[in-house]
Each structure stands twice: as structure tokens, then as C-alpha cells.
Design an enzyme around this catalytic site. Sequence first.
Site, PDB file in Angstrom:
ATOM      1  N   ASP A 189       0.452   3.630   2.284  1.00  0.00           N
ATOM      2  CA  ASP A 189       0.157   4.197   3.600  1.00  0.00           C
ATOM      3  C   ASP A 189      -0.965   5.239   3.449  1.00  0.00           C
ATOM      4  O   ASP A 189      -1.979   4.929   2.821  1.00  0.00           O
ATOM      5  CB  ASP A 189       1.434   4.745   4.239  1.00  0.00           C
ATOM      6  CG  ASP A 189       1.318   4.854   5.746  1.00  0.00           C
ATOM      7  OD1 ASP A 189       0.760   3.926   6.356  1.00  0.00           O
ATOM      8  OD2 ASP A 189       1.765   5.857   6.315  1.00  0.00           O
ATOM      9  N   ASP A 241       0.856  -1.199   0.000  1.00  0.00           N
ATOM     10  CA  ASP A 241       0.000   0.000   0.000  1.00  0.00           C
ATOM     11  C   ASP A 241       0.884   1.239   0.000  1.00  0.00           C
ATOM     12  O   ASP A 241       2.096   1.152   0.184  1.00  0.00           O
ATOM     13  CB  ASP A 241      -0.877  -0.005   1.271  1.00  0.00           C
ATOM     14  CG  ASP A 241      -0.025  -0.102   2.530  1.00  0.00           C
ATOM     15  OD1 ASP A 241       0.386   0.932   3.036  1.00  0.00           O
ATOM     16  OD2 ASP A 241       0.271  -1.239   2.989  1.00  0.00           O
TER      17      ASP A 241
HETATM   18  N1  LIG Z   1       1.026   1.302   5.853  1.00  0.00           N
HETATM   19  C1  LIG Z   1       1.535   0.427   6.724  1.00  0.00           C
HETATM   20  N2  LIG Z   1       1.966   0.857   7.943  1.00  0.00           N
HETATM   21  C2  LIG Z   1       2.513  -0.031   8.814  1.00  0.00           C
HETATM   22  N3  LIG Z   1       2.650  -1.333   8.564  1.00  0.00           N
HETATM   23  C3  LIG Z   1       2.221  -1.787   7.388  1.00  0.00           C
HETATM   24  N4  LIG Z   1       2.239  -3.033   6.856  1.00  0.00           N
HETATM   25  C4  LIG Z   1       1.706  -2.956   5.630  1.00  0.00           C
HETATM   26  N5  LIG Z   1       1.340  -1.690   5.339  1.00  0.00           N
HETATM   27  C5  LIG Z   1       1.660  -0.947   6.419  1.00  0.00           C
END
Ligand SMILES: Nc1ncnc2[nH]cnc12
Length: 311
Positions: free
Chosen positions: A229, A227
Amino acid sequence: MSKLADSYDDPVRIAVIGGTGIAALHSFTQVASLKVDTPWGTPSSPISILHHPSPTSGKPIPIAFISRHGLHHEFAPHEVPNRANIAALRKIGVRTIIAFSAVGSLQEEIRPRDFVVPDQILDRSKGVRPLTFFEGGLVGHVGFGDPFDEGLAEVVRACGHSLEGEGVRLHDKGTVVCMEGPQFSTRAESNLYRSWGGSVINMSALPEAKLAREAEIAYQMICMSTDYDCWHDSEDVNVAMVMANMKANAENAKNFVGAVLDELSKEEHGELVVAKHLDGGSKFCISTAKEGRGKEAMERMDWLFGEGYFG
Ligand SMILES: Nc1ncnc2[nH]cnc12
Ligand SMILES: CSC[C@H]1O[C@H](OP(=O)(O)O)[C@H](O)[C@@H]1O
């Protein structure tokens, strides 16, 4: 069906720690399932011993596998019994750990489903996780300037690049921000980490990497981006998104681990996987004079390193 063995006689040198979405390595033959209790408690899952044929000799090489969040993802990041996991692996002979992690990307060019071989960590955990073996009467300070093992990183990068064109996209370096969680970051935090030079973010690089260093185990994390975030103009991270990308890229992740295990099983990496270069690293980091050492701390260390290791 025959019952799985609950012991394994030979030392096991290589381990894989599976993270979110990787609770088992199904493509290898499981020969044993070990329950190892440690002075730091019980690991997050039984340790599976898998047989992996060496590509050079054909001989089966044992690989240990442990599931960081438990077999059913029942341990939150701050609940993972990291000391028990690392101690149990060391106890069965492990000196090399390849750790998998699902991460958020903090940089546009690291796209969801890309892999990153990080070389640095920024610690944003909050001190709530037990983070050292050296306490209770034995003080030790190991070096952690380079939190990952460069020798392992080279092997991992070469394996990743060999799979490019088959769907794997790899970034050779990167700084992983390890946040506390379990909640995801605020947008202000996400932007701050970007301004600090963070490449990816997870909740599990620490204290796992620190404990491996204390246990004189070579450790390299392989991150898979799931992703952007919450700093990006695409949808904010959520668990469904993380799991969907993990699932969609599972074949690539499996091929990547397989290639790394193939390579590490070759005789030419014999010295690397027993981490000769880390031998004694903890022995020489002790600050506590013999007469001031705590009895229980020394008993725990005898369990971990063998009796009398610290003299
Ligand atoms: N955006 C994110 N923040 C923290 N841990 C994660 N693991 C996968 N995506 C994450
Ligand atoms: C389910 S999203 C957050 C979760 O994913 C990562 O897990 P892991 O590093 O074990 O693959 C991250 O660190 C969080 O624990």
C-alpha cells in the site's frame, strides 16, 4: 472446434470468483458458458462451467467460474454487479464460493506475493454499492459476526500449507480492510487501518461476502498480497506493481486453486460444499410480517430461493 454448451443440467455446488489478474481458469476443461439474467441484472461475466476430476472417484466435478471485474476488467470495484453475480451462482446450485483477491499488505510480515486466508473484515466501503437482497418490502438481518466460512477456511489453509516449500507462503488469519476505491488510500488512512489491526486491504470483500451469507452460500476469500500500500518505505502501490506481482505469482495462485478444488471435490467434503450448516439462515432472519411483504420483493426472493421459501 465444437460450440460450447449454453446450459448445464446438473447443479453446480462449487464456484470460484476470480479477481484482478484472474479472469479465467485455463487449466480446467470448460464444458459450458452460461448467461444467467437475474432480477438484479446481468453478472459481470458469463459463468464458465469447468470440469474438474475428483481425486477420489475420478468423476468430473463441475466448477463454476465468474470474473468479478468482467472478462476485460471493465467493472470498477463500485460497479461490480455483486447481487447479480451471487444470485446467478445460487440459481445454478452453488453453495460454496472460493473468492480470489489481490490485496495490499498492511503488515511488514505479509510480504508481496504471500497468501492470506482472512477471518475478519473491516468495512470502509461508503454505502454506494447495492448491498443486500433484503429490501423493497422484505426486511432481513443475517448474522455476520464471522464473515467467512470456517469449514472452508480450514480446507484452504491445509491446501496452502501443503504447497509451502513450492513457493507458497501462507498466513492463516487476517483482517481484510475493504475500502471504497477506486483510488488507493491516503498515507494517513493506510496508517489508521494498521493501527486498527488491519492485515490487508482490498476493494472487493464487501458486499460480496455479505450477499453470499444472505444467499446461504459458504464463502471464503483467498487474498494474495501484491504491494505494501502506501504506509511502507518501499514504493507506493500502483496498478503496474499489482499486475506484475499477480503475474509473477500466477503459477502459485493456480496451484493453490487447483489444490483447493481437488480437496473440495472429495466425497468427504460433500456436506461442507452444499453448506448444510447455512440452510435456513436467511429464512429465520426475516423481520417483516407476512401481510406487510412487498409483492416484487417476494417475487425476486422466489426466483432466488425457490417459490414459497419464506412461507
Ligand atoms: N493497496 C491496495 N489497496 C486496495 N486494493 C488493493 N488491491 C491490491 N493492492 C491494493
Ligand atoms: C488493480 S488494484 C485494485 C483492485 O485489485 C483488487 O481486486 P480484486 O479484489 O478483484 O482482486 C482490489 O480489490 C481492487 O479492485
